[in-house]
Design a protein around this motif. Structure first.
Motif, PDB file in Angstrom:
ATOM      1  N   TRP B 423     106.550  38.198  42.751  1.00 39.89           N
ATOM      2  CA  TRP B 423     106.260  39.524  42.221  1.00 39.89           C
ATOM      3  C   TRP B 423     106.698  40.641  43.149  1.00 39.89           C
ATOM      4  N   LEU B 424     106.805  40.351  44.454  1.00 37.94           N
ATOM      5  CA  LEU B 424     107.381  41.355  45.349  1.00 37.94           C
ATOM      6  C   LEU B 424     108.858  41.524  45.036  1.00 37.94           C
ATOM      7  N   PHE B 425     109.467  40.437  44.557  1.00 37.58           N
ATOM      8  CA  PHE B 425     110.898  40.454  44.246  1.00 37.58           C
ATOM      9  C   PHE B 425     111.214  41.444  43.120  1.00 37.58           C
ATOM     10  N   VAL B 426     110.244  41.747  42.255  1.00 40.53           N
ATOM     11  CA  VAL B 426     110.509  42.733  41.207  1.00 40.53           C
ATOM     12  C   VAL B 426     110.299  44.157  41.729  1.00 40.53           C
ATOM     13  N   ASP B 427     109.856  44.271  42.981  1.00 37.30           N
ATOM     14  CA  ASP B 427     109.666  45.556  43.639  1.00 37.30           C
ATOM     15  C   ASP B 427     108.777  46.498  42.821  1.00 37.30           C
ATOM     16  N   PRO B 428     107.538  46.098  42.604  1.00 34.90           N
ATOM     17  CA  PRO B 428     106.660  46.881  41.735  1.00 34.90           C
ATOM     18  C   PRO B 428     106.057  48.083  42.452  1.00 34.90           C
ATOM     19  N   GLU B 429     105.639  49.070  41.661  1.00 36.27           N
ATOM     20  CA  GLU B 429     104.881  50.192  42.204  1.00 36.27           C
ATOM     21  C   GLU B 429     103.390  49.874  42.190  1.00 36.27           C
ATOM     22  N   ILE B 430     103.003  49.101  41.173  1.00 41.10           N
ATOM     23  CA  ILE B 430     101.595  48.738  41.021  1.00 41.10           C
ATOM     24  C   ILE B 430     101.509  47.221  40.992  1.00 41.10           C
ATOM     25  N   LEU B 431     100.768  46.675  41.930  1.00 40.82           N
ATOM     26  CA  LEU B 431     100.659  45.219  42.013  1.00 40.82           C
ATOM     27  C   LEU B 431      99.229  44.822  41.688  1.00 40.82           C
ATOM     28  N   ILE B 432      99.067  43.992  40.666  1.00 41.19           N
ATOM     29  CA  ILE B 432      97.741  43.485  40.328  1.00 41.19           C
ATOM     30  C   ILE B 432      97.622  42.081  40.910  1.00 41.19           C
ATOM     31  N   LEU B 433      96.649  41.882  41.776  1.00 40.22           N
ATOM     32  CA  LEU B 433      96.437  40.569  42.373  1.00 40.22           C
ATOM     33  C   LEU B 433      95.119  40.021  41.850  1.00 40.22           C
ATOM     34  N   ASP B 434      95.182  38.922  41.120  1.00 41.59           N
ATOM     35  CA  ASP B 434      93.979  38.348  40.535  1.00 41.59           C
ATOM     36  C   ASP B 434      93.543  37.173  41.400  1.00 41.59           C
ATOM     37  N   GLU B 435      92.438  37.303  42.054  1.00 44.90           N
ATOM     38  CA  GLU B 435      91.929  36.285  42.984  1.00 44.90           C
ATOM     39  C   GLU B 435      93.044  35.822  43.934  1.00 44.90           C
ATOM     40  N   PRO B 436      93.562  36.751  44.756  1.00 44.05           N
ATOM     41  CA  PRO B 436      94.761  36.414  45.528  1.00 44.05           C
ATOM     42  C   PRO B 436      94.547  35.328  46.572  1.00 44.05           C
ATOM     43  N   THR B 437      93.313  35.073  46.965  1.00 41.31           N
ATOM     44  CA  THR B 437      93.130  34.071  48.029  1.00 41.31           C
ATOM     45  C   THR B 437      92.310  32.878  47.567  1.00 41.31           C
ATOM     46  N   ARG B 438      92.249  32.678  46.260  1.00 38.18           N
ATOM     47  CA  ARG B 438      91.458  31.540  45.772  1.00 38.18           C
ATOM     48  C   ARG B 438      92.063  30.216  46.241  1.00 38.18           C
ATOM     49  N   GLY B 439      91.199  29.401  46.817  1.00 36.44           N
ATOM     50  CA  GLY B 439      91.608  28.044  47.179  1.00 36.44           C
ATOM     51  C   GLY B 439      92.671  27.971  48.250  1.00 36.44           C
ATOM     52  N   ILE B 440      92.783  29.008  49.072  1.00 39.57           N
ATOM     53  CA  ILE B 440      93.747  28.893  50.165  1.00 39.57           C
ATOM     54  C   ILE B 440      93.019  29.082  51.491  1.00 39.57           C
ATOM     55  N   ASP B 441      93.634  28.597  52.555  1.00 41.48           N
ATOM     56  CA  ASP B 441      92.917  28.517  53.818  1.00 41.48           C
ATOM     57  C   ASP B 441      92.905  29.852  54.572  1.00 41.48           C
ATOM     58  N   VAL B 442      92.133  29.873  55.623  1.00 43.65           N
ATOM     59  CA  VAL B 442      91.915  31.108  56.372  1.00 43.65           C
ATOM     60  C   VAL B 442      93.208  31.732  56.886  1.00 43.65           C
ATOM     61  N   GLY B 443      94.091  30.887  57.416  1.00 40.58           N
ATOM     62  CA  GLY B 443      95.341  31.409  57.970  1.00 40.58           C
ATOM     63  C   GLY B 443      96.186  32.067  56.893  1.00 40.58           C
ATOM     64  N   ALA B 444      96.305  31.369  55.748  1.00 36.33           N
ATOM     65  CA  ALA B 444      97.117  31.908  54.650  1.00 36.33           C
ATOM     66  C   ALA B 444      96.475  33.167  54.083  1.00 36.33           C
ATOM     67  N   LYS B 445      95.145  33.197  54.039  1.00 35.19           N
ATOM     68  CA  LYS B 445      94.435  34.388  53.574  1.00 35.19           C
ATOM     69  C   LYS B 445      94.826  35.589  54.418  1.00 35.19           C
ATOM     70  N   TYR B 446      94.761  35.389  55.699  1.00 34.40           N
ATOM     71  CA  TYR B 446      95.075  36.483  56.621  1.00 34.40           C
ATOM     72  C   TYR B 446      96.483  36.997  56.359  1.00 34.40           C
ATOM     73  N   GLU B 447      97.395  36.063  56.110  1.00 33.69           N
ATOM     74  CA  GLU B 447      98.781  36.470  55.861  1.00 33.69           C
ATOM     75  C   GLU B 447      98.903  37.247  54.551  1.00 33.69           C
ATOM     76  N   ILE B 448      98.155  36.798  53.531  1.00 37.30           N
ATOM     77  CA  ILE B 448      98.181  37.524  52.255  1.00 37.30           C
ATOM     78  C   ILE B 448      97.629  38.939  52.465  1.00 37.30           C
ATOM     79  N   TYR B 449      96.541  39.047  53.217  1.00 33.60           N
ATOM     80  CA  TYR B 449      95.951  40.367  53.478  1.00 33.60           C
ATOM     81  C   TYR B 449      96.952  41.260  54.203  1.00 33.60           C
ATOM     82  N   THR B 450      97.663  40.668  55.155  1.00 33.70           N
ATOM     83  CA  THR B 450      98.637  41.448  55.914  1.00 33.70           C
ATOM     84  C   THR B 450      99.725  41.991  54.992  1.00 33.70           C
ATOM     85  N   ILE B 451     100.154  41.130  54.066  1.00 32.10           N
ATOM     86  CA  ILE B 451     101.184  41.570  53.110  1.00 32.10           C
ATOM     87  C   ILE B 451     100.646  42.722  52.259  1.00 32.10           C
TER      88      ILE B 451
END
Lengths: 394, 507
Positions: B423-451
């Motif tokens: 979805w970043l590839f479509v270069d959106p202005e508005i990004l809807i993230l639905d449960e962006p960190t469900r079922g993923i580990d702490v390290g990956a969560k942190y990376e998603i938050y950073t993004i």
């Protein structure tokens, strides 16, 4: 790594893809031995390819239908019916061939869209929708041939599609008895293939992508060139390339290009892989369903034209079980019933496997009842092989 | 050593090219609740698959002892017979069948071995439901129940077979807080009746809350086994052992750059779902500003996903009323394609179900929603696709041997990153993230938050739907609370507390 080590590794990692080719080769060798070489004779191979034509084009269309998780059972009788329409247009309406062919193809597209309508718009299972079409087109075929019975087509141009061969240079002393244009086309195909592959490889290296080792690359080029030259040599020994083969190859090439290189192709495989995800990615699944069924209808029309022109007539039973042969060819060719997986080139090979079995067993004098059993078992084996290798690669 | 119901010793399991488990030892005491934690790809699921016979004896090396007796399972039926029941994240119930049919599926009650005794089945099913404290009519179809209740039915199903060791693989990832608490009560209850449980979870709070013992896996090795009753377990300790580094701040800091321009505004949105015959959204009004992260809190099933889908071209076919403005211009989307064109992107909560095409490779998944960007006149340029997909792989640190790897073979966290990359590839202005960190580990969560932070700093607007309150509080600039299809509250993050949000969400 040694040469054989590389070869083994490449075959092993592509066993699913090469499996079909190897199976086809095995069938060819078996029948050649069993018929004392009659099977591989120029005349028989030429006939075999012409018989493959009308199933192969259906199988190509069916591949896309199965890839998007649908099925179309109506196309056999649709082909028969449209063949009859072509015959009527030529004999009763006296339309010229060059009007009849586009007309029939357009009717095929319309028929495909009609089948797609309940599927795409109302969510009716394609099995049911196309089963209805199977009945309807069977009825329509009987209806249009009711008064006349078999319609003889006395048009030489039309009949050349299924029986004719491409022209040749006038006879010269060089290579007497061989069809020289066919050979020339073979040589050109080999050159184009080699040039294309080298360009592709260079391009990949420029982007730092992984490529097969040089020796394997050369082996691949030699094998493919040998196959192309072998087939054209055999065909040149009889009457050369037939129009049916030209049409079949053109269809496969166009569909292969569309499915592997274009955005359209990507969308089709994405829908097959996960329709919900495809829809959410902005792909219009309904529209694509219409397109795929439309293309299937067009292929059914082409199949009907090839078949009626080959028989030089439209019969009341034309098209019976064509759809089953096409579906079988697609499955033998590695199309997955779960959707999203399958190549049109595979389906072509699948169609060749089916007609080779028929042709070979006919030459051996095996009766038709046993032929069905053998073909059924080959289908089953092919699918088992496909599933087993798929699991192994996981 | 006799008090161990299960001992796994020096378990090693290799996949082509990867050592998923490297001499893992794992012991569970009789009658305890044992939590198994670790990042995605740490080997938790593989270990449980070895235990339950999914990977039969011979495909791994090492020894398994159950009640002191060595076991060599050749399939899941063997482990079932030995009293091991495993409940996966993806539930294995038949939606079209009733609760009682599901509970006794595969071991139907019969007097003569031919016909099923349905009366007895219903009677026993009712008892089982009481045992798992689920108050539903046993004749209800499973598809009509929520995920939380379905989970309890799975447990009831396991209990019919005299289970000694109950394994739950991330049972709470799709449950709301009530259902979670309910489940934990049940596990404690079962513990009293002598059932030992193994719980795999990413939610460290619940691990601390319920676990007697916690085992941490990392990179296919056992890092430690901690006793909760000796005070060895805390969130910081677990995180440190799971990732092998200390994450001081779970939520990375952000240079706040919320503008004044309203990028998206929704007025009086109502949606009716004809398939289930009820309103899913009522009088929704909200807005999002440039560079803002807006959190949508609420219970599972409160209507947040329906809200997102209504904005994103309405693929499900709701009957919608109301107005949508993007950059002040009135818009109406009839298909996700139109929403994407207008600069809206939606990262689904269910990456496997409707997010990714699992049988296709990483690059094809990344490019799918915006193939035009890598194609000319309808022909895909595979070289530029490869190059761009590689850029996204590097930027998001998607861990995969190659971008030609099928997404199927990636771990949950990396799949989620592919989903975000797409979805970043479509270069959106508005990004809807639905449960962006469900079922993923702490390290990956942190990376998603950073993004997410990086995007917000670049001036993108983000709607984050989440059931995890700490995440809502940690990431949002502003919070909307959704309850029963309505917006029941709005507040800036400074005024928000977990209690306040829960109060509004359950209102």
């Amino acid at each position: 790594m040694s040469f054989y080590g590389d070869l083994k590794k490449i075959i092993k990692s592509n066993i699913r893809e090469y499996g079909m080719y190897i199976a086809l080769l095995a069938i060819f060798i078996f029948f050649t031995v069993a018929t004392n070489g009659i099977f591989i004779s120029s005349r028989n191979i030429s006939n075999l390819l012409n018989q493959t034509g009308y199933i192969a084009v259906l199988a190509v269309g069916m591949t896309l239908v199965i890839v998007i998780r649908h099925i179309d059972l109506s196309v056999g009788f649709l082909a028969g019916f449209l063949g009859a329409v072509a015959a009527i247009a030529l004999t009763q309406w006296n339309l010229p061939v060059f009007v009849v062919i586009p007309l029939v193809m357009a009717l095929g597209i319309v028929a495909g869209l009609v089948t797609a309508f309940p599927v795409a718009q109302m969510g009716i299972p394609s099995f049911v929708a196309s089963l209805a079409g199977w009945l309807i087109y069977r009825g329509l075929l009987l209806l249009v041939t009711l008064r006349t019975g078999t319609i003889i087509i006395p048009n030489d141009t039309y009949n050349a599609i299924g029986n004719g061969f491409i022209p040749d240079f006038p006879e010269i002393s060089f290579l007497p008895g061989m069809h020289k244009i066919t050979l020339l086309i073979g040589v050109i195909a080999v050159i184009l293939n080699i040039v294309g592959e080298i360009k592709n490889r260079k391009n990949k290296i420029a982007y730092n992508f992984e490529v097969v080792p040089m020796n394997m690359f050369i082996v691949k080029l030699i094998v493919i060139s040998a196959i192309i030259l072998g087939i054209t040599w055999v065909l040149a020994g009889y009457n050369g390339l037939s129009w049916t083969v030209v049409i079949m190859l053109a269809v496969v090439m166009v569909y292969h290009y569309v499915t592997t290189k274009t955005v359209l192709g990507r969308y089709i495989y994405a829908i097959g892989g996960n329709p919900e995800a495809a829809e959410l990615s902005g792909i219009d699944v309904k529209k694509m369903t219409f397109m795929v069924f439309g293309s299937m209808g067009m292929m059914a029309a082409l199949s009907g034209i090839l078949f009626s022109s080959r028989l030089q007539s439209a019969t009341t039973t034309a098209g019976s079980l064509f759809e089953m042969d096409a579906i079988a060819a697609a499955y033998i060719g590695g199309v997955s019933a779960a959707g999203g997986v399958g190549k049109v080139t595979g389906s072509l090979i699948g169609a060749l496997v089916m007609t080779s079995l028929t042709s070979g067993m006919n030459l051996m004098g095996i009766d038709i009842s046993s032929q069905y059993v053998v073909r059924g078992m080959v289908l089953l084996l092919a699918v088992i092989f496909d599933v087993a290798t798929r699991r192994a690669s996981k | 050593m006799n008090d161990h119901i299960l001992e796994m010793k020096f378990i090693t399991k290799e996949f082509p090219g990867v050592k998923a488990l490297d001499e893992v030892s794992f012991s569970v005491k009789r009658g305890e609740i044992h939590c198994l934690v670790g990042e995605n790809g740490a080997g938790k699921s593989t270990l449980m698959k070895v235990l339950s016979g999914v990977y039969p004896f011979g495909e791994y090396t090492g020894e398994i002892y159950l009640n002191g007796v060595e076991q060599k399972f050749s399939g899941i039926n063997d482990s079932k017979k030995a009293g091991i029941a495993i409940i996966y994240q993806e539930l294995a119930l038949i939606p079209e069948m009733s609760v009682y049919e599901n509970i006794f599926l595969g071991h139907e009650i019969s007097n003569n071995g031919i016909a099923v005794n349905w009366n007895e089945t219903i009677k026993q099913a009712t008892e089982m439901l009481k045992k798992v404290r689920l108050n539903v009519n046993p004749a209800t179809k499973v598809k009509d129940l929520g995920v939380g209740k379905q989970q309890l039915i799975e447990i009831a199903k396991a209990l019919t077979q005299d289970v000694k060791l109950l394994i739950l693989d991330e049972p709470t990832s799709s449950l709301n807080e009530d259902d979670c608490e309910n489940l934990f009560e049940l596990l404690r209850d079962l513990k009293k009746h002598g059932v030992t449980s193994i719980l795999i979870s990413h939610k460290l709070k619940e691990v601390i809350n319920i676990g007697d013992t916690v085992t941490v896996l990392r990179d296919g090795r056992t890092i430690s086994t901690l006793d909760a009753h000796k005070g060895e377990v805390s969130e910081n300790v677990l995180i440190k052992q799971m990732v092998g580094r200390e994450i001081n701040n779970i939520y990375p800091p952000r240079r706040k750059a919320v503008g004044n321009e309203v990028v998206l505004e929704v007025k009086n949105l109502n949606a009716y779902n004809p398939r289930i015959g009820r309103d899913v959204l009522k009088d929704i009004n909200f807005n999002i500003k440039k560079g803002e992260i807006v959190g949508f809190a609420g219970l599972v099933g409160s209507g947040r996903t329906e809200l997102a889908l209504s904005l994103f071209g309405n693929p499900v076919g709701y009957q919608i009323e109301g107005e949508l403005y993007i950059n002040g211009k009135k818009k109406k989307f009839n298909h996700p394609r139109q929403a994407i064109k207008a600069g809206v992107a939606y990262v689904t909560e269910d990456r496997k179900g409707n997010g990714l095409i699992l049988i296709q490779d990483v690059k094809q998944n990344i490019s799918l929603a915006n193939l035009d960007r890598v194609s000319m006149r309808g022909v895909v340029n595979e070289n530029s696709e490869f190059t761009i997909a590689t850029e996204y792989k590097d930027a998001l640190d998607i861990r995969t041997p190659s971008i030609e790897q099928k997404v199927l073979n990636l771990s949950g966290g990396n799949q989620q990153k592919v989903s975000v990359a797409k979805w970043l590839f479509v270069d959106p202005e508005i990004l809807i993230l639905d449960e962006p960190t469900r079922g993923i580990d702490v390290g990956a969560k942190y990376e998603i938050y950073t993004i997410m932070n990086r995007l917000a700093e670049e001036g993108k607007s983000i709607i984050m739907i989440s059931s995890e309150l700490p995440e809502i509080l940690g990431m949002s600039d502003r919070i909307y609370v959704v309850s029963s299809g309505r917006i029941s509250g709005e507040m800036p993050v400074e005024e928000a507390t977990q209690e306040k949000i829960m109060h509004m969400a359950t209102n």
